[in-house]
Motif scaffolding. Structure first.
Motif, PDB file in Angstrom:
ATOM      1  N   SER A 230       0.831  -1.210   0.000  1.00 30.94           N
ATOM      2  CA  SER A 230       0.000   0.000   0.000  1.00 30.94           C
ATOM      3  C   SER A 230       0.862   1.255   0.000  1.00 30.94           C
ATOM      4  O   SER A 230       0.582   2.214  -0.726  1.00 30.94           O
ATOM      5  CB  SER A 230      -0.924   0.019   1.224  1.00 30.94           C
ATOM      6  OG  SER A 230      -1.883  -1.000   1.122  1.00 30.94           O
ATOM      7  N   ARG A 231       1.907   1.261   0.812  1.00 28.64           N
ATOM      8  CA  ARG A 231       2.794   2.423   0.878  1.00 28.64           C
ATOM      9  C   ARG A 231       3.512   2.619  -0.448  1.00 28.64           C
ATOM     10  O   ARG A 231       3.646   3.747  -0.929  1.00 28.64           O
ATOM     11  CB  ARG A 231       3.799   2.259   2.034  1.00 28.64           C
ATOM     12  CG  ARG A 231       4.716   3.440   2.186  1.00 28.64           C
ATOM     13  CD  ARG A 231       3.964   4.688   2.646  1.00 28.64           C
ATOM     14  NE  ARG A 231       4.835   5.835   2.570  1.00 28.64           N
ATOM     15  CZ  ARG A 231       4.536   6.985   1.991  1.00 28.64           C
ATOM     16  NH1 ARG A 231       3.346   7.177   1.479  1.00 28.64           N
ATOM     17  NH2 ARG A 231       5.405   7.962   1.942  1.00 28.64           N
ATOM     18  N   LEU A 232       3.981   1.525  -1.058  1.00 29.63           N
ATOM     19  CA  LEU A 232       4.656   1.618  -2.344  1.00 29.63           C
ATOM     20  C   LEU A 232       3.727   2.205  -3.406  1.00 29.63           C
ATOM     21  O   LEU A 232       4.119   3.110  -4.155  1.00 29.63           O
ATOM     22  CB  LEU A 232       5.165   0.249  -2.804  1.00 29.63           C
ATOM     23  CG  LEU A 232       5.862   0.242  -4.163  1.00 29.63           C
ATOM     24  CD1 LEU A 232       7.169   1.023  -4.100  1.00 29.63           C
ATOM     25  CD2 LEU A 232       6.091  -1.174  -4.632  1.00 29.63           C
ATOM     26  N   PHE A 233       2.497   1.731  -3.453  1.00 26.07           N
ATOM     27  CA  PHE A 233       1.555   2.255  -4.440  1.00 26.07           C
ATOM     28  C   PHE A 233       1.237   3.723  -4.164  1.00 26.07           C
ATOM     29  O   PHE A 233       1.110   4.517  -5.098  1.00 26.07           O
ATOM     30  CB  PHE A 233       0.274   1.420  -4.488  1.00 26.07           C
ATOM     31  CG  PHE A 233       0.477   0.084  -5.154  1.00 26.07           C
ATOM     32  CD1 PHE A 233       0.899   0.004  -6.464  1.00 26.07           C
ATOM     33  CD2 PHE A 233       0.236  -1.093  -4.458  1.00 26.07           C
ATOM     34  CE1 PHE A 233       1.088  -1.229  -7.080  1.00 26.07           C
ATOM     35  CE2 PHE A 233       0.420  -2.318  -5.059  1.00 26.07           C
ATOM     36  CZ  PHE A 233       0.852  -2.399  -6.373  1.00 26.07           C
ATOM     37  N   ALA A 234       1.112   4.095  -2.913  1.00 24.74           N
ATOM     38  CA  ALA A 234       0.846   5.495  -2.571  1.00 24.74           C
ATOM     39  C   ALA A 234       2.006   6.386  -3.028  1.00 24.74           C
ATOM     40  O   ALA A 234       1.788   7.451  -3.623  1.00 24.74           O
ATOM     41  CB  ALA A 234       0.613   5.646  -1.072  1.00 24.74           C
ATOM     42  N   ILE A 235       3.244   5.941  -2.770  1.00 15.19           N
ATOM     43  CA  ILE A 235       4.425   6.693  -3.205  1.00 15.19           C
ATOM     44  C   ILE A 235       4.442   6.818  -4.722  1.00 15.19           C
ATOM     45  O   ILE A 235       4.669   7.897  -5.280  1.00 15.19           O
ATOM     46  CB  ILE A 235       5.727   6.015  -2.709  1.00 15.19           C
ATOM     47  CG1 ILE A 235       5.835   6.116  -1.191  1.00 15.19           C
ATOM     48  CG2 ILE A 235       6.955   6.619  -3.395  1.00 15.19           C
ATOM     49  CD1 ILE A 235       6.937   5.238  -0.604  1.00 15.19           C
TER      50      ILE A 235
END
Length: 84
Positions: free
Chosen positions: A29-34
């Motif tokens: 989720s964090r990777l996609f948000a970044i």
């Protein structure tokens, strides 16, 4: 507030995501948000550059250039004739 969403990825992209999240020690989720934040920033930058380029794309035509040259020459004449 966070919103959940589902996405579909091909297998090879999913494997790259898994590898990168492990290397970076972050969640998917964090990777996609970044990734989305960076994509949006690049898109906004491209849009802003297009607007700037459009604003500067309006070069003076030949008549305007002639007027500018005449004004410059007139200014130079005034400066030469000015008693200092």
């Amino acid at each position: 507030m966070a919103v959940k969403t589902a996405i579909s990825l091909n297998d090879s992209l999913f494997e790259k995501v898994e590898t990168l999240t492990k290397e970076m020690k972050i969640s998917r989720s964090r990777l996609f948000a970044i990734a989305v934040e960076e994509f949006i920033e690049r898109h906004e930058t491209r849009r802003m550059m297009a607007a700037i380029n459009e604003a500067y794309d309006d070069f003076p035509d030949e008549e305007e250039q002639a007027t500018l040259r005449a004004m410059l020459e007139h200014h130079r004449k005034l400066m030469r004739d000015e008693p200092w």
